[in-house]
Scaffold this motif. Structure first.
Motif, short mmCIF file in Angstrom:
data_model
loop_
_atom_site.label_atom_id
_atom_site.label_comp_id
_atom_site.label_asym_id
_atom_site.label_seq_id
_atom_site.Cartn_x
_atom_site.Cartn_y
_atom_site.Cartn_z
N LEU A 1 0.82 -1.20 0.00
CA LEU A 1 0.00 0.00 0.00
C LEU A 1 0.86 1.25 0.00
CD1 LEU A 1 -2.69 -1.12 2.63
CD2 LEU A 1 -2.60 -1.58 0.17
N ASN A 2 0.39 2.26 -0.71
CA ASN A 2 1.00 3.58 -0.76
C ASN A 2 2.48 3.50 -1.15
OD1 ASN A 2 -1.43 4.66 0.03
ND2 ASN A 2 -0.91 4.75 2.20
N CYS A 3 2.72 3.06 -2.39
CA CYS A 3 4.08 2.89 -2.90
C CYS A 3 4.40 4.02 -3.88
CB CYS A 3 4.24 1.54 -3.59
SG CYS A 3 3.83 0.12 -2.54
N SER A 4 5.60 4.53 -3.78
CA SER A 4 6.08 5.50 -4.76
C SER A 4 6.90 4.75 -5.80
CB SER A 4 6.95 6.55 -4.06
OG SER A 4 6.18 7.31 -3.16
N LEU A 5 6.44 4.74 -7.04
CA LEU A 5 7.10 3.97 -8.09
C LEU A 5 7.53 4.90 -9.22
CD1 LEU A 5 4.62 0.96 -8.31
CD2 LEU A 5 6.70 1.14 -6.96
N ALA A 6 8.76 4.70 -9.69
CA ALA A 6 9.25 5.47 -10.83
C ALA A 6 8.87 4.84 -12.15
CB ALA A 6 10.77 5.63 -10.74
N ALA A 7 8.44 3.57 -12.10
CA ALA A 7 8.06 2.85 -13.31
C ALA A 7 6.94 1.88 -12.95
CB ALA A 7 9.26 2.10 -13.90
N PRO A 8 6.16 1.42 -13.93
CA PRO A 8 5.06 0.49 -13.63
C PRO A 8 5.59 -0.79 -13.00
CG PRO A 8 4.87 1.37 -15.86
CD PRO A 8 6.22 1.78 -15.36
N PRO A 9 4.79 -1.42 -12.13
CA PRO A 9 5.21 -2.68 -11.50
C PRO A 9 5.17 -3.81 -12.52
CG PRO A 9 2.94 -2.20 -10.97
CD PRO A 9 3.44 -1.01 -11.73
N PRO A 10 5.67 -5.01 -12.15
CA PRO A 10 5.57 -6.16 -13.06
C PRO A 10 4.13 -6.42 -13.47
CG PRO A 10 7.03 -6.65 -11.23
CD PRO A 10 6.39 -5.33 -10.93
N PRO A 11 3.90 -6.96 -14.67
CA PRO A 11 2.53 -7.08 -15.21
C PRO A 11 1.63 -7.99 -14.39
CG PRO A 11 4.13 -8.26 -16.58
CD PRO A 11 4.93 -7.42 -15.64
N ASP A 12 2.18 -8.99 -13.69
CA ASP A 12 1.34 -9.90 -12.94
C ASP A 12 0.94 -9.37 -11.57
OD1 ASP A 12 1.32 -11.72 -14.97
OD2 ASP A 12 3.04 -12.85 -14.23
N VAL A 13 1.49 -8.23 -11.16
CA VAL A 13 1.08 -7.59 -9.92
C VAL A 13 -0.19 -6.79 -10.20
CG1 VAL A 13 1.67 -5.92 -8.17
CG2 VAL A 13 3.40 -7.49 -9.01
N VAL A 14 -1.21 -6.99 -9.37
CA VAL A 14 -2.53 -6.40 -9.65
C VAL A 14 -2.67 -5.06 -8.95
CG1 VAL A 14 -5.02 -6.76 -9.46
CG2 VAL A 14 -3.48 -8.73 -9.79
N PRO A 15 -2.84 -3.95 -9.69
CA PRO A 15 -3.07 -2.64 -9.05
C PRO A 15 -4.44 -2.62 -8.37
CG PRO A 15 -2.43 -2.43 -11.37
CD PRO A 15 -2.78 -3.86 -11.15
N ILE A 16 -4.53 -1.90 -7.27
CA ILE A 16 -5.81 -1.72 -6.57
C ILE A 16 -6.43 -0.42 -7.06
CG2 ILE A 16 -6.93 -1.45 -4.33
CD1 ILE A 16 -4.71 -3.08 -3.08
N ASN A 17 -7.56 -0.54 -7.74
CA ASN A 17 -8.22 0.62 -8.34
C ASN A 17 -9.47 0.95 -7.54
OD1 ASN A 17 -6.32 0.55 -10.54
ND2 ASN A 17 -7.50 -1.16 -11.38
N CYS A 18 -9.31 1.37 -6.32
CA CYS A 18 -10.44 1.62 -5.41
C CYS A 18 -10.31 3.00 -4.80
CB CYS A 18 -10.48 0.58 -4.29
SG CYS A 18 -10.88 -1.08 -4.84
N THR A 19 -11.45 3.62 -4.58
CA THR A 19 -11.46 4.86 -3.81
C THR A 19 -11.13 4.54 -2.37
OG1 THR A 19 -13.83 4.60 -3.38
CG2 THR A 19 -13.20 5.88 -5.31
N GLY A 20 -10.59 5.54 -1.67
CA GLY A 20 -10.18 5.32 -0.30
C GLY A 20 -8.70 5.07 -0.15
N PHE A 21 -8.01 4.77 -1.27
CA PHE A 21 -6.57 4.63 -1.26
C PHE A 21 -5.95 5.91 -1.82
CE2 PHE A 21 -8.19 0.38 -1.16
CZ PHE A 21 -7.29 -0.31 -0.35
N ASP A 22 -4.78 6.27 -1.34
CA ASP A 22 -4.11 7.51 -1.75
C ASP A 22 -3.91 7.49 -3.27
OD1 ASP A 22 -2.56 9.68 -2.17
OD2 ASP A 22 -1.18 9.29 -0.53
N PRO A 23 -4.60 8.40 -4.00
CA PRO A 23 -4.47 8.36 -5.47
C PRO A 23 -3.08 8.74 -5.96
CG PRO A 23 -5.67 10.31 -4.76
CD PRO A 23 -5.48 9.47 -3.53
N GLY A 24 -2.30 9.44 -5.13
CA GLY A 24 -0.97 9.84 -5.56
C GLY A 24 0.09 8.78 -5.36
N ARG A 25 -0.28 7.69 -4.68
CA ARG A 25 0.69 6.62 -4.40
C ARG A 25 0.05 5.29 -4.77
NH1 ARG A 25 4.74 8.33 -0.95
NH2 ARG A 25 5.07 6.25 -0.11
N GLY A 26 0.74 4.49 -5.52
CA GLY A 26 0.17 3.24 -6.00
C GLY A 26 0.02 2.21 -4.91
N SER A 27 -1.03 1.38 -5.00
CA SER A 27 -1.26 0.26 -4.10
C SER A 27 -1.50 -0.98 -4.95
CB SER A 27 -2.45 0.51 -3.17
OG SER A 27 -2.18 1.60 -2.31
#
Length: 680
Positions: A149-175
């Motif tokens: 949760l709340n990760c600062s990434l300079a590049a997209p994560p590996p393709p098999d890692v599933v992004p969490i696309n939900c409200t309630g999570f910090d939109p500026g930091r990937g989860s």
């Protein structure tokens, strides 16, 4: 085998009472107990709950013995608002969804997750089973989902890692989330604020691509609400004979067997008297008697040995462990004594809560230094003028109190110039559990290598080499004392630097003592930080001192490369720094691993020293623990490099023949801190 277990086996086998408070009369009967407090069954939340589970308010059921109950340890159920709740750790409640008494399993779900509104609940903690509980994760039917949760990434994560696309999570930091089965070799970045591992039931969502795609859009919430399954072993412990006779076992709050609760309302020491059993059962019991006699002889010898060892028990804090720069072997109490200590019995100074509250300005946010693994660390100043760091246990129960006591128990007996100095703690009667250390002002090695202080360039190569030498000296001391200590969480964020850039190794919450009986390993569920955990320990659940050596190899790789142990922005096969270092060294590509700004390739002495350190790191990072050198050998090698007197024959070869034994195998991210475990 711990001393208490030896005693229980001896007493049960001899047919004697296991604890005081149950005197027998001539007829073999003991005291009566209040049988009305131990109901045969009770409805709760649509379930029929009965032995070995019990109501959490069933206490003091036996006269003269406080905090006893009629059921298995760790299986107390709170029935409230027509819902059955089981508390696994302090402050963490799990709703009981189902109980299968025939198969001895119970299905639980996080109460906070069930109470959340909407399809995107936010994980808040990991599952920890208390050591005294009789519950374990079932070997089949369970798997895990890892949340980053709340990760600062300079590049997209590996393709098999599933992004969490939900409200309630910090939109500026990937989860993100990663199911265990079919998931990539993914570890959380050091920039991820929170990492949790949630156990779940294995099902269609793991094998169906359609279901997996829906996980990141809130589908994971439905999976979490289905819960996970724990099991208990009805034949475990000394109560087998009691249950065989139709009784129910009673235990105290520490998991010690008290007696057998019989249907006539009386308590007996081992069983409820004769009961008809089949000839087959009698034959089985008789055939095991001979083996039991031999076993008891071994137990008696072990008991006498342990009792002799306990005679060396220290009686005051003035007899704490002493150290020597040459790596002597100070003596301490037996391992079973140390790990059974309470905060109140620790041989160290006890601070008043009010004094520490005053020292930290009421635990003011502006004095917060960071996270200490299972508590928040604050800067403070004592009344005597000492500047200290105060670790405050999390109040939400997300970390186990046992780790807190473990760190205090171990540090109170250690003295070494490269270990953080432990000043004391609050007593068990205090309002909160607090640990007090010396304040180390210069931050962590991670801060200077790739953290917020990396831009200061305050760690040139000579200082980095000295950091490696002093950290290795601290680990060599821990491995040499009796009983030896395995740190189990060696990483650059746990290596502090004082004002003169000398090392102070810290955070012993996950550390373990090795027994004095010559054991080569301790069997325990993997714990540690992703990127640093020994892969053999992760796969085989066998902790050794070479597990620390592997973690230290990652630290060496960080010192020569200035790269974090885990970085999801790197190529997939190099997310893990250990894998990157082993691969680059094998391919003779050391110049692509080291930090060129340290002088590699420009200064001959620096180039040679960094090459030697890289070779040491390569040896430490072998997947087979037997191929790793002991930490004392690593320390001697580093000192030789530092003094410029290393033998060329030993250190002039970096590239070794490639073989399956020297290739770092990728491993999944199941073991995060803290891990899912039933033993500490």
């Amino acid at each position: 085998m711990p001393l208490l277990i030896h005693l229980r086996v001896l007493l049960v086998a001899a047919g004697l009472a296991v604890c005081r408070g149950y005197p027998t009369d001539g007829a073999g009967d003991a005291r009566a107990y209040n049988s009305s407090m131990c109901q045969r069954s009770f409805p709760c939340g649509g379930l029929n709950i009965h032995y070995p589970l019990y109501l959490s308010n069933e206490s003091k059921v036996v006269d003269g013995v406080a905090y006893s109950y009629c059921g298995y340890p760790g299986m107390a159920v709170l029935c409230d608002d027509s819902r059955a709740t089981l508390q696994l750790a302090w402050g963490t409640n799990y709703t009981v969804l189902g109980i299968d008494y025939d198969n001895h399993t119970i299905t639980l779900a996080d109460a906070d997750i069930l109470a959340s509104n909407g399809g995107c609940p936010r994980p808040r903690h990991n599952v920890t089973i208390p050591r005294e509980a009789w519950l374990n994760f079932t070997p089949t039917g369970n798997t895990t989902i890892s949340f980053f949760l709340n990760c600062s990434l300079a590049a997209p994560p590996p393709p098999d890692v599933v992004p969490i696309n939900c409200t309630g999570f910090d939109p500026g930091r990937g989860s993100f989330l990663a199911p265990q089965l079919g998931a990539p070799d993914f570890d959380p970045s050091v920039a991820c604020n929170e990492v949790y591992v949630a156990p779940v039931l294995t099902g269609e969502w793991l094998t169906s691509p359609e279901h997996r795609r829906r996980l990141g859009d809130g589908g994971y919430g439905d999976v979490l609400r289905r819960g996970f399954r724990l099991s208990w072993d009805p034949s475990a412990g000394p109560c087998f004979r009691c249950e065989l006779s139709g009784g129910r076992c009673s235990y105290n709050q520490l998991g010690g067997f008290l007696g057998c609760l019989c249907s006539d309302g009386r308590v007996r020491t081992t069983d409820c008297g004769p009961k008809k059993v089949s000839k087959k059962t009698i034959t089985a019991i008789g055939s095991s008697a001979a083996a039991l006699v031999l076993f008891l002889l071994l137990v008696v010898v072990s008991f006498l040995y342990i009792r002799k060892r306990r005679q060396y028990k220290m009686t005051s804090s003035s007899r704490l462990l002493k150290y020597s720069n040459s790596g002597g072997t100070p003596r301490s109490r037996g391992g079973s004594d140390l790990e059974s200590d309470s905060v109140h019995n620790l041989q160290t100074h006890h601070f008043a809560y009010e004094e520490l509250e005053e020292a930290t300005g009421g635990f003011c946010d502006t004095r917060e230094l960071g996270d200490g693994g299972f508590g928040t660390v604050y800067k403070g100043q004592l009344r005597d003028g000492r500047v200290v760091a105060v670790k405050r246990l999390y109040n939400n129960g997300c970390r186990h109190v046992e780790q807190f006591v473990n760190e205090a128990a171990i540090l109170s007996r250690l003295r070494h110039p490269n270990l953080v100095t432990f000043y004391g703690c609050t007593s068990s009667r205090s309002r909160e559990l607090l640990l007090v250390y010396e304040y180390v002002p210069n931050g962590t090695v991670a801060d200077h290598l790739h953290g917020h202080r990396a831009g200061e360039r305050a760690l040139p190569w000579p200082l980095r080499l000295n950091v490696a030498v002093e950290a290795a000296a601290a680990l060599a001391y821990l491995h040499a004392i009796e009983p030896s200590v395995v740190h189990r969480d060696v990483k650059t964020t746990n290596i502090l630097l004082d004002a003169d850039f000398h090392v102070k190794v810290a955070d012993f919450g996950l550390s373990r003592l090795f027994p004095l009986d010559g054991a080569t390993h301790v069997s325990t569920a993997p714990q540690g930080t992703p990127g640093y955990v020994d892969p053999e320990y992760h796969q085989c659940y066998q902790l050794t001192d070479r597990s620390d050596v592997y973690s230290f190899g990652v630290v060496l790789a960080e010192l020569i490369s200035s790269k974090p142990a885990v970085d999801v922005t790197r190529d997939r096969d190099e997310i893990n720094l250990a894998a990157m270092a082993v691969g680059r060294i094998q391919r003779s590509e050391l110049e692509q691993l080291v930090d060129a700004e340290l002088g590699y390739g420009f200064d001959e002495a620096t180039t040679k020293a960094m090459t030697m350190v890289a070779e040491l790191a390569f040896r430490c990072l072998q997947q087979n623990s037997e191929m790793r050198p002991p930490i004392r050998e690593v320390l001697d090698g580093l000192r030789g490099i530092q003094e410029g007197g290393a033998r060329e024959k030993k250190y002039d070869v970096v590239v070794v023949p490639r073989s399956p034994n020297t290739v770092h195998a990728p491993w999944d991210s199941m073991s995060t801190t803290p891990s899912i475990t039933s033993s500490a």
